[in-house]
Motif scaffolding. Structure first.
Motif, PDB file in Angstrom:
ATOM      1  N   ALA A  36      -7.081  85.773  96.818  1.00  0.00           N
ATOM      2  CA  ALA A  36      -5.638  85.975  96.662  1.00  0.00           C
ATOM      3  C   ALA A  36      -4.958  84.651  96.338  1.00  0.00           C
ATOM      4  N   SER A  37      -4.321  84.589  95.161  1.00  0.00           N
ATOM      5  CA  SER A  37      -3.614  83.374  94.747  1.00  0.00           C
ATOM      6  C   SER A  37      -2.531  83.776  93.753  1.00  0.00           C
ATOM      7  N   PHE A  38      -1.332  83.940  94.254  1.00  0.00           N
ATOM      8  CA  PHE A  38      -0.212  84.356  93.414  1.00  0.00           C
ATOM      9  C   PHE A  38       0.901  83.319  93.519  1.00  0.00           C
ATOM     10  N   ASP A  39       1.603  83.092  92.403  1.00  0.00           N
ATOM     11  CA  ASP A  39       2.721  82.137  92.395  1.00  0.00           C
ATOM     12  C   ASP A  39       3.935  82.685  93.119  1.00  0.00           C
ATOM     13  N   LYS A  40       3.988  83.994  93.224  1.00  0.00           N
ATOM     14  CA  LYS A  40       5.100  84.653  93.916  1.00  0.00           C
ATOM     15  C   LYS A  40       4.527  85.847  94.682  1.00  0.00           C
ATOM     16  N   LEU A  41       5.383  86.494  95.447  1.00  0.00           N
ATOM     17  CA  LEU A  41       4.914  87.665  96.175  1.00  0.00           C
ATOM     18  C   LEU A  41       4.434  88.715  95.185  1.00  0.00           C
ATOM     19  N   PRO A  42       3.179  89.176  95.329  1.00  0.00           N
ATOM     20  CA  PRO A  42       2.616  90.092  94.333  1.00  0.00           C
ATOM     21  C   PRO A  42       3.218  91.492  94.412  1.00  0.00           C
ATOM     22  N   THR A  43       3.349  92.087  93.250  1.00  0.00           N
ATOM     23  CA  THR A  43       3.772  93.489  93.160  1.00  0.00           C
ATOM     24  C   THR A  43       2.520  94.356  93.018  1.00  0.00           C
ATOM     25  N   TRP A  44       2.721  95.676  93.035  1.00  0.00           N
ATOM     26  CA  TRP A  44       1.595  96.574  92.835  1.00  0.00           C
ATOM     27  C   TRP A  44       0.943  96.344  91.477  1.00  0.00           C
ATOM     28  N   ASP A  45       1.757  96.053  90.456  1.00  0.00           N
ATOM     29  CA  ASP A  45       1.217  95.781  89.119  1.00  0.00           C
ATOM     30  C   ASP A  45       0.360  94.524  89.124  1.00  0.00           C
ATOM     31  N   ASP A  46       0.785  93.503  89.859  1.00  0.00           N
ATOM     32  CA  ASP A  46       0.005  92.267  89.947  1.00  0.00           C
ATOM     33  C   ASP A  46      -1.349  92.517  90.614  1.00  0.00           C
ATOM     34  N   LEU A  47      -1.315  93.277  91.694  1.00  0.00           N
ATOM     35  CA  LEU A  47      -2.558  93.586  92.407  1.00  0.00           C
ATOM     36  C   LEU A  47      -3.509  94.407  91.536  1.00  0.00           C
ATOM     37  N   ALA A  48      -2.949  95.399  90.830  1.00  0.00           N
ATOM     38  CA  ALA A  48      -3.774  96.238  89.967  1.00  0.00           C
ATOM     39  C   ALA A  48      -4.383  95.416  88.833  1.00  0.00           C
ATOM     40  N   HIS A  49      -3.607  94.494  88.276  1.00  0.00           N
ATOM     41  CA  HIS A  49      -4.093  93.666  87.170  1.00  0.00           C
ATOM     42  C   HIS A  49      -5.251  92.771  87.606  1.00  0.00           C
ATOM     43  N   VAL A  50      -5.161  92.235  88.814  1.00  0.00           N
ATOM     44  CA  VAL A  50      -6.176  91.287  89.288  1.00  0.00           C
ATOM     45  C   VAL A  50      -7.410  91.999  89.828  1.00  0.00           C
ATOM     46  N   TYR A  51      -7.204  93.107  90.550  1.00  0.00           N
ATOM     47  CA  TYR A  51      -8.306  93.684  91.318  1.00  0.00           C
ATOM     48  C   TYR A  51      -8.897  94.986  90.775  1.00  0.00           C
ATOM     49  N   SER A  52      -8.147  95.753  89.989  1.00  0.00           N
ATOM     50  CA  SER A  52      -8.599  97.109  89.658  1.00  0.00           C
ATOM     51  C   SER A  52      -9.953  97.137  88.958  1.00  0.00           C
ATOM     52  N   GLY A  53     -10.112  96.368  87.885  1.00  0.00           N
ATOM     53  CA  GLY A  53     -11.370  96.369  87.153  1.00  0.00           C
ATOM     54  C   GLY A  53     -12.522  95.842  87.977  1.00  0.00           C
ATOM     55  N   ARG A  54     -12.288  94.751  88.699  1.00  0.00           N
ATOM     56  CA  ARG A  54     -13.352  94.152  89.506  1.00  0.00           C
ATOM     57  C   ARG A  54     -13.724  95.046  90.681  1.00  0.00           C
ATOM     58  N   LEU A  55     -12.733  95.703  91.258  1.00  0.00           N
ATOM     59  CA  LEU A  55     -13.006  96.595  92.388  1.00  0.00           C
ATOM     60  C   LEU A  55     -13.810  97.806  91.933  1.00  0.00           C
ATOM     61  N   ALA A  56     -13.527  98.298  90.737  1.00  0.00           N
ATOM     62  CA  ALA A  56     -14.284  99.438  90.207  1.00  0.00           C
ATOM     63  C   ALA A  56     -15.751  99.064  90.023  1.00  0.00           C
ATOM     64  N   GLY A  57     -15.995  97.860  89.502  1.00  0.00           N
ATOM     65  CA  GLY A  57     -17.369  97.399  89.329  1.00  0.00           C
ATOM     66  C   GLY A  57     -18.088  97.231  90.650  1.00  0.00           C
ATOM     67  N   LEU A  58     -17.381  96.699  91.643  1.00  0.00           N
ATOM     68  CA  LEU A  58     -17.980  96.518  92.966  1.00  0.00           C
ATOM     69  C   LEU A  58     -18.353  97.864  93.593  1.00  0.00           C
ATOM     70  N   ILE A  59     -17.428  98.821  93.514  1.00  0.00           N
ATOM     71  CA  ILE A  59     -17.685 100.138  94.113  1.00  0.00           C
ATOM     72  C   ILE A  59     -18.861 100.817  93.422  1.00  0.00           C
ATOM     73  N   LEU A  60     -18.914 100.723  92.084  1.00  0.00           N
ATOM     74  CA  LEU A  60     -20.018 101.321  91.336  1.00  0.00           C
ATOM     75  C   LEU A  60     -21.356 100.731  91.774  1.00  0.00           C
ATOM     76  N   SER A  61     -21.423  99.407  91.823  1.00  0.00           N
ATOM     77  CA  SER A  61     -22.677  98.741  92.199  1.00  0.00           C
ATOM     78  C   SER A  61     -23.044  99.014  93.652  1.00  0.00           C
ATOM     79  N   PHE A  62     -22.049  99.058  94.539  1.00  0.00           N
ATOM     80  CA  PHE A  62     -22.315  99.303  95.953  1.00  0.00           C
ATOM     81  C   PHE A  62     -22.899 100.706  96.159  1.00  0.00           C
ATOM     82  N   ILE A  63     -22.307 101.689  95.477  1.00  0.00           N
ATOM     83  CA  ILE A  63     -22.803 103.061  95.620  1.00  0.00           C
ATOM     84  C   ILE A  63     -24.206 103.165  95.041  1.00  0.00           C
TER      85      ILE A  63
END
Length: 202
Positions: A36-63
Motif C-alpha cells: 500500500a503506497s498512495f499519495d492521497k487517501l485511496p478511492t475504490w477506483d484506486d484500489l481496483a486499479h492497483v489490486y484487481s488484476g494482481r489479486l485475480a492472478g493470485l486467487i487463480l494460482s492459489f486455487i
C-alpha cells in the motif's frame, strides 16, 4: 514391509516434504502483491486499479495449487510404496510447484503480455501433465476416474495457452475451467459404475 517392498521408497516420507513445499509456495504467491503506497487517501477506483488484476492472478494460482495439493495428497495415500523413478518424478512435480510463485508473479504483473501468459499457461500444463502421469503410475492404469480427472486440466490448459498467445486477457477464464476435472472424475465414476481399486488390493 515384505521382501518385495524392501527396495521401495515409503511415500509417507514424501508427504511431509510435499506439505511444506505446497504451504510455502502458496504463501509466496502473495509476495508480489503491491504494498500500500498512495499519495492521497485511496478511492475504490484506486484500489481496483492497483489490486484487481494482481489479486485475480493470485486467487487463480492459489486455487490451482490447492487442487493439485489435494490430488497429490490423495495419490500418495493410494501409493504407499514406490520405486526410485516414481519418487524422482514426484520430486519434479514438487519442483513445478516451487516455481509457481515465480510464474504467478510475472503473470500477475504482466498478464496482458502474450509471452508471459503463454509461459504461465505452459507451466500450468507441465504441472497437470506430471500429476496425470503420476496418477497413471500409481494406479497401473486401473484408477480410471482418477486418471480422467487428472487428464482433464491438460485438455483445458493447452487450448488456454494457445488463446494466451493471441488474446492473453481472456486466457485466465479458460484456465479456470481446469477445475472441472473434479466434476469429470465424479461423472466417470458414476456413469461407468467403476469402483477405483487401490493398488494395495492386488
Amino acid at each position: 514391509m515384505s521382501d518385495t517392498q524392501s527396495d521401495l521408497f515409503e511415500m509417507r516420507r514424501l508427504e511431509s516434504l510435499s506439505n511444506t513445499i505446497f504451504g510455502v509456495a502458496m504463501t509466496l504467491l502473495a509476495y508480489d502483491m503491491p504494498k500500500a503506497s498512495f499519495d492521497k487517501l485511496p478511492t475504490w477506483d484506486d484500489l481496483a486499479h492497483v489490486y484487481s488484476g494482481r489479486l485475480a492472478g493470485l486467487i487463480l494460482s492459489f486455487i490451482i495449487a490447492g487442487v493439485f495439493w489435494i490430488s497429490h495428497h490423495r495419490r500418495l495415500a493410494r501409493q504407499p510404496y514406490a520405486g526410485r523413478g516414481t519418487v524422482i518424478l514426484n520430486l519434479f512435480f514438487l519442483l513445478s510447484i516451487v516455481l509457481l510463485p515465480v510464474t504467478n508473479g510475472l503473470y500477475s504483473n504482466y498478464r496482458l503480455s502474450s509471452a508471459v501468459a503463454v509461459l504461465y499457461g505452459t507451466h500450468l500444463t507441465i504441472i497437470a501433465t506430471l500429476n496425470a502421469l503420476l496418477w497413471w503410475i500409481a494406479g497401473h492404469g486401473r484408477l480410471r476416474s482418477e486418471v480422467v480427472g487428472a487428464i482433464f486440466p491438460i485438455s483445458v490448459f493447452v487450448p488456454g495457452t494457445v488463446i494466451a498467445a493471441f488474446l492473453p486477457e481472456y486466457a485466465q477464464y479458460c484456465w479456470l475451467l481446469g477445475f472441472g476435472g473434479l466434476v469429470a472424475r465424479r461423472f466417470v465414476r458414476a456413469e461407468s459404475g467403476w469402483d477405483d481399486v487401490s493398488v494395495n488390493d492386488g
